[in-house]
Design a protein around this motif. Structure first.
Motif, PDB file in Angstrom:
ATOM      1  N   SER A   4       0.835  -1.210   0.000  1.00 43.88           N
ATOM      2  CA  SER A   4       0.000   0.000   0.000  1.00 43.88           C
ATOM      3  C   SER A   4       0.865   1.254   0.000  1.00 43.88           C
ATOM      4  CB  SER A   4      -0.936   0.001   1.203  1.00 43.88           C
ATOM      5  OG  SER A   4      -0.188  -0.023   2.409  1.00 43.88           O
ATOM      6  N   LEU A   5       1.958   1.229   0.765  1.00 39.99           N
ATOM      7  CA  LEU A   5       2.842   2.393   0.793  1.00 39.99           C
ATOM      8  C   LEU A   5       3.544   2.572  -0.542  1.00 39.99           C
ATOM      9  CD1 LEU A   5       4.454   2.161   4.344  1.00 39.99           C
ATOM     10  CD2 LEU A   5       2.781   3.829   3.523  1.00 39.99           C
ATOM     11  N   LYS A   6       3.931   1.472  -1.162  1.00 38.99           N
ATOM     12  CA  LYS A   6       4.561   1.553  -2.481  1.00 38.99           C
ATOM     13  C   LYS A   6       3.624   2.191  -3.484  1.00 38.99           C
ATOM     14  CE  LYS A   6       7.668  -2.453  -2.166  1.00 38.99           C
ATOM     15  NZ  LYS A   6       7.927  -3.808  -2.696  1.00 38.99           N
ATOM     16  N   ILE A   7       2.363   1.760  -3.453  1.00 34.04           N
ATOM     17  CA  ILE A   7       1.376   2.279  -4.417  1.00 34.04           C
ATOM     18  C   ILE A   7       1.163   3.764  -4.200  1.00 34.04           C
ATOM     19  CG2 ILE A   7      -1.048   2.205  -5.097  1.00 34.04           C
ATOM     20  CD1 ILE A   7      -0.975  -0.814  -4.627  1.00 34.04           C
ATOM     21  N   ILE A   8       1.054   4.182  -2.938  1.00 33.78           N
ATOM     22  CA  ILE A   8       0.867   5.607  -2.649  1.00 33.78           C
ATOM     23  C   ILE A   8       2.052   6.409  -3.158  1.00 33.78           C
ATOM     24  CG2 ILE A   8       0.757   7.321  -0.799  1.00 33.78           C
ATOM     25  CD1 ILE A   8      -0.807   5.218   0.835  1.00 33.78           C
ATOM     26  N   PHE A   9       3.259   5.935  -2.874  1.00 28.25           N
ATOM     27  CA  PHE A   9       4.472   6.620  -3.315  1.00 28.25           C
ATOM     28  C   PHE A   9       4.537   6.710  -4.837  1.00 28.25           C
ATOM     29  CE2 PHE A   9       8.814   6.174  -4.902  1.00 28.25           C
ATOM     30  CZ  PHE A   9       9.395   7.321  -4.375  1.00 28.25           C
ATOM     31  N   LEU A  10       4.248   5.615  -5.492  1.00 24.76           N
ATOM     32  CA  LEU A  10       4.362   5.587  -6.951  1.00 24.76           C
ATOM     33  C   LEU A  10       3.254   6.381  -7.625  1.00 24.76           C
ATOM     34  CD1 LEU A  10       5.372   1.840  -7.290  1.00 24.76           C
ATOM     35  CD2 LEU A  10       6.806   3.823  -7.782  1.00 24.76           C
ATOM     36  N   SER A  37     -10.147  -1.316 -13.365  1.00 24.51           N
ATOM     37  CA  SER A  37      -9.313  -2.489 -13.593  1.00 24.51           C
ATOM     38  C   SER A  37      -8.052  -2.138 -14.364  1.00 24.51           C
ATOM     39  CB  SER A  37     -10.101  -3.557 -14.339  1.00 24.51           C
ATOM     40  OG  SER A  37     -10.648  -3.032 -15.535  1.00 24.51           O
ATOM     41  N   ALA A  38      -8.142  -1.199 -15.307  1.00 20.17           N
ATOM     42  CA  ALA A  38      -6.966  -0.794 -16.076  1.00 20.17           C
ATOM     43  C   ALA A  38      -5.933  -0.154 -15.155  1.00 20.17           C
ATOM     44  CB  ALA A  38      -7.365   0.174 -17.184  1.00 20.17           C
ATOM     45  N   PHE A  39      -6.402   0.694 -14.253  1.00 21.85           N
ATOM     46  CA  PHE A  39      -5.474   1.348 -13.340  1.00 21.85           C
ATOM     47  C   PHE A  39      -4.964   0.398 -12.263  1.00 21.85           C
ATOM     48  CE2 PHE A  39      -7.010   5.156 -15.347  1.00 21.85           C
ATOM     49  CZ  PHE A  39      -5.879   5.959 -15.367  1.00 21.85           C
ATOM     50  N   ARG A  40      -5.746  -0.632 -11.974  1.00 19.60           N
ATOM     51  CA  ARG A  40      -5.247  -1.641 -11.038  1.00 19.60           C
ATOM     52  C   ARG A  40      -4.037  -2.352 -11.640  1.00 19.60           C
ATOM     53  NH1 ARG A  40      -4.896  -2.296  -6.017  1.00 19.60           N
ATOM     54  NH2 ARG A  40      -7.116  -1.809  -5.791  1.00 19.60           N
ATOM     55  N   TYR A  41      -4.115  -2.708 -12.922  1.00 14.16           N
ATOM     56  CA  TYR A  41      -2.959  -3.322 -13.591  1.00 14.16           C
ATOM     57  C   TYR A  41      -1.785  -2.338 -13.662  1.00 14.16           C
ATOM     58  CZ  TYR A  41      -5.848  -7.285 -15.048  1.00 14.16           C
ATOM     59  OH  TYR A  41      -6.653  -8.401 -15.070  1.00 14.16           O
ATOM     60  N   TYR A  42      -2.116  -1.067 -13.879  1.00 12.55           N
ATOM     61  CA  TYR A  42      -1.071  -0.041 -13.926  1.00 12.55           C
ATOM     62  C   TYR A  42      -0.351   0.058 -12.571  1.00 12.55           C
ATOM     63  CZ  TYR A  42       0.980   4.659 -14.261  1.00 12.55           C
ATOM     64  OH  TYR A  42       1.836   5.732 -14.258  1.00 12.55           O
ATOM     65  N   GLU A  43      -1.145   0.016 -11.483  1.00  9.32           N
ATOM     66  CA  GLU A  43      -0.553   0.042 -10.146  1.00  9.32           C
ATOM     67  C   GLU A  43       0.334  -1.182  -9.927  1.00  9.32           C
ATOM     68  OE1 GLU A  43      -3.835   0.227  -7.526  1.00  9.32           O
ATOM     69  OE2 GLU A  43      -4.406   2.280  -8.086  1.00  9.32           O
ATOM     70  N   ALA A  64      -3.033  -3.421 -18.719  1.00  8.67           N
ATOM     71  CA  ALA A  64      -3.677  -2.107 -18.571  1.00  8.67           C
ATOM     72  C   ALA A  64      -3.962  -1.501 -19.943  1.00  8.67           C
ATOM     73  CB  ALA A  64      -2.778  -1.186 -17.752  1.00  8.67           C
ATOM     74  N   ILE A  65      -2.988  -1.596 -20.842  1.00  5.77           N
ATOM     75  CA  ILE A  65      -3.153  -1.031 -22.196  1.00  5.77           C
ATOM     76  C   ILE A  65      -4.236  -1.772 -22.968  1.00  5.77           C
ATOM     77  CG2 ILE A  65      -1.994  -0.741 -24.422  1.00  5.77           C
ATOM     78  CD1 ILE A  65       0.595  -0.199 -22.811  1.00  5.77           C
ATOM     79  N   ALA A  66      -4.326  -3.087 -22.760  1.00  4.90           N
ATOM     80  CA  ALA A  66      -5.352  -3.874 -23.459  1.00  4.90           C
ATOM     81  C   ALA A  66      -6.757  -3.417 -23.071  1.00  4.90           C
ATOM     82  CB  ALA A  66      -5.167  -5.353 -23.144  1.00  4.90           C
ATOM     83  N   LEU A  67      -6.905  -2.969 -21.835  1.00  4.64           N
ATOM     84  CA  LEU A  67      -8.203  -2.498 -21.367  1.00  4.64           C
ATOM     85  C   LEU A  67      -8.477  -1.042 -21.752  1.00  4.64           C
ATOM     86  CD1 LEU A  67      -8.286  -4.127 -17.834  1.00  4.64           C
ATOM     87  CD2 LEU A  67      -9.768  -4.693 -19.765  1.00  4.64           C
ATOM     88  N   ASN A  68      -7.387  -0.260 -21.844  1.00  2.00           N
ATOM     89  CA  ASN A  68      -7.562   1.154 -22.192  1.00  2.00           C
ATOM     90  C   ASN A  68      -6.278   1.668 -22.833  1.00  2.00           C
ATOM     91  OD1 ASN A  68      -7.913   3.943 -22.308  1.00  2.00           O
ATOM     92  ND2 ASN A  68      -9.148   3.980 -20.447  1.00  2.00           N
ATOM     93  N   ASP A  69      -6.307   1.859 -24.140  1.00  2.00           N
ATOM     94  CA  ASP A  69      -5.111   2.300 -24.865  1.00  2.00           C
ATOM     95  C   ASP A  69      -5.143   3.801 -25.152  1.00  2.00           C
ATOM     96  OD1 ASP A  69      -7.053   2.426 -26.770  1.00  2.00           O
ATOM     97  OD2 ASP A  69      -6.044   1.129 -28.232  1.00  2.00           O
ATOM     98  N   ILE A  71      -4.598   6.047 -22.547  1.00  2.36           N
ATOM     99  CA  ILE A  71      -3.913   6.676 -21.418  1.00  2.36           C
ATOM    100  C   ILE A  71      -2.413   6.707 -21.718  1.00  2.36           C
ATOM    101  CG2 ILE A  71      -3.441   6.601 -18.940  1.00  2.36           C
ATOM    102  CD1 ILE A  71      -6.333   7.171 -19.621  1.00  2.36           C
ATOM    103  N   SER A  72      -1.872   7.887 -21.924  1.00  2.00           N
ATOM    104  CA  SER A  72      -0.468   8.021 -22.321  1.00  2.00           C
ATOM    105  C   SER A  72       0.483   7.528 -21.241  1.00  2.00           C
ATOM    106  CB  SER A  72      -0.157   9.474 -22.661  1.00  2.00           C
ATOM    107  OG  SER A  72      -0.435  10.312 -21.558  1.00  2.00           O
ATOM    108  N   LEU A  73       0.109   7.682 -19.972  1.00  4.40           N
ATOM    109  CA  LEU A  73       0.988   7.246 -18.890  1.00  4.40           C
ATOM    110  C   LEU A  73       1.253   5.743 -18.938  1.00  4.40           C
ATOM    111  CD1 LEU A  73      -0.229   9.344 -15.822  1.00  4.40           C
ATOM    112  CD2 LEU A  73       1.893   9.580 -17.103  1.00  4.40           C
ATOM    113  N   PHE A  74       0.314   4.975 -19.436  1.00  2.00           N
ATOM    114  CA  PHE A  74       0.538   3.537 -19.573  1.00  2.00           C
ATOM    115  C   PHE A  74       1.710   3.279 -20.521  1.00  2.00           C
ATOM    116  CE2 PHE A  74      -4.222   2.342 -18.697  1.00  2.00           C
ATOM    117  CZ  PHE A  74      -4.102   2.868 -17.427  1.00  2.00           C
ATOM    118  N   PHE A  75       1.717   4.002 -21.638  1.00  2.00           N
ATOM    119  CA  PHE A  75       2.783   3.812 -22.627  1.00  2.00           C
ATOM    120  C   PHE A  75       4.113   4.373 -22.123  1.00  2.00           C
ATOM    121  CE2 PHE A  75      -1.050   3.583 -25.239  1.00  2.00           C
ATOM    122  CZ  PHE A  75      -0.805   2.413 -25.955  1.00  2.00           C
TER     123      PHE A  75
END
Length: 324
Positions: A4-10, A37-43, A64-69, A71-75
């Motif tokens: 949880s701390l890693k996710i908050i930091f990142l 779900s896309a952001f969960r994979y991103y996390e 994450a990209i497969a669910l939502n392509d 979002i530039s941050l994914f790439f």
């Protein structure tokens, strides 16, 4: 650090990158409206990347990209993973996909430029750096990078144009130029044989430890030529000593003490240079002249034999032999 701390930091780091890359453009689609779900994979990918699990990170970001392509941050994250895996072409492609979504991203453009430069494609890299600067002219350090790249390919005129632009911008911003500005200007003046101008820029550089070994040697040379021994000594005591090997710095110290008339200390420094493995023929000649003034013929002969072994074609051998 737990998950949880890693996710908050990142996520905080991600938010910073989002604002940094796209300071003037608002997302067309609200991030909060995207499927969770896309952001969960991103996390998950962020955490895996943070832990150095590159393949798992790549797997998660691809989901994450497969669910939502859209979002530039994914790439961007995907590109960072490929970069960590030293897969430059794949990293460039992923960054370019991010640019397709948000073209006005100076940090992404700069990163692509850096990757091309690392691949040896300097001109393409410079093009991307110029694009990055065009989108965010507050990043004046980009100009210094471009100037250095031009210098590396001996395009002195282009380097000078970029540095002149940089200098004007610093004056308008009432900000002092970075040390690399002075060093590059000094390098160019040295290449042109303008010793006074080279000395001016080398002397003006506020960071003596920022000198490379080659730049310091050039500065010692021009300071000696124009007899600015104060500047010579200031660099001598301020330069990063770790950049000098094989007794080179002892040699330059010896030259300084010789010119100010302290022959005993000059002899000591030259002898230290020899002891630490310096084989400059000039060193042998400088030390031989001091030995001659002190009537140390045996030491001159020993120097002569050593130089004859190391550099049998040195023109200093004839001069040294004349001393005994």
């Amino acid at each position: 650090m737990n998950r949880s701390l890693k996710i908050i930091f990142l996520l905080i780091a991600t938010a910073f990158l989002f604002v940094r890359c796209y300071p003037t453009q608002v997302a067309k689609t609200s991030v909060s409206a995207q499927p969770k779900s896309a952001f969960r994979y991103y996390e998950n990918a962020l955490v895996a990347k943070f832990d150095g699990h590159w393949q798992e990170a790549l797997k998660q970001v691809n989901k994450a990209i497969a669910l939502n392509d859209k979002i530039s941050l994914f790439f961007i994250l995907k590109a960072q993973i490929f970069d960590s895996l030293h897969q430059a072409d794949s990293a460039i492609y992923a960054y370019q996909q991010a640019l397709n979504i948000r073209p006005h991203a100076p940090d992404v453009l700069q990163k692509i430029g850096e990757l091309y430069i690392a691949k040896g494609e300097r001109q393409t890299g410079i093009l991307y750096l110029k694009k990055a600067f065009a989108f965010d002219e507050t990043q004046t350090d980009i100009l210094l990078r471009i100037a250095r790249l031009y210098l590396n390919v001996d395009s002195l005129r282009l380097a000078q144009d970029v540095l002149s632009d940089y200098e004007v911008r610093m004056e308008l911003a009432h900000s002092p130029p970075k040390p690399s500005f002075y060093l590059m200007e000094g390098d160019m003046a040295y290449e042109k044989g303008d010793w006074a101008l080279a000395a001016h820029y080398f002397k003006a550089c506020p960071c003596k430890k920022c000198f490379s070994r080659e730049q310091a040697v050039r500065a010692f040379d021009v300071f000696f030529k124009i007899r600015d021994y104060d500047a010579y000594f200031a660099l001598l005591i301020g330069v990063d000593k770790q950049k000098f090997k094989n007794g080179t710095l002892f040699y330059y110290r010896g030259l300084y003490y010789k010119v100010i008339g302290n022959l005993s200390e000059a002899q000591h420094q030259f002898e230290l240079a020899l002891k630490h493995g310096n084989t400059k023929p000039e060193l042998f000649w400088e030390l031989a002249q001091i030995y001659f003034q002190k009537n140390k013929t045996m030491q001159i002969k020993a120097l002569y034999r050593k130089l004859q072994t190391i550099r049998p074609d040195s023109p200093y051998l004839k001069k040294m032999k004349a001393l005994f």
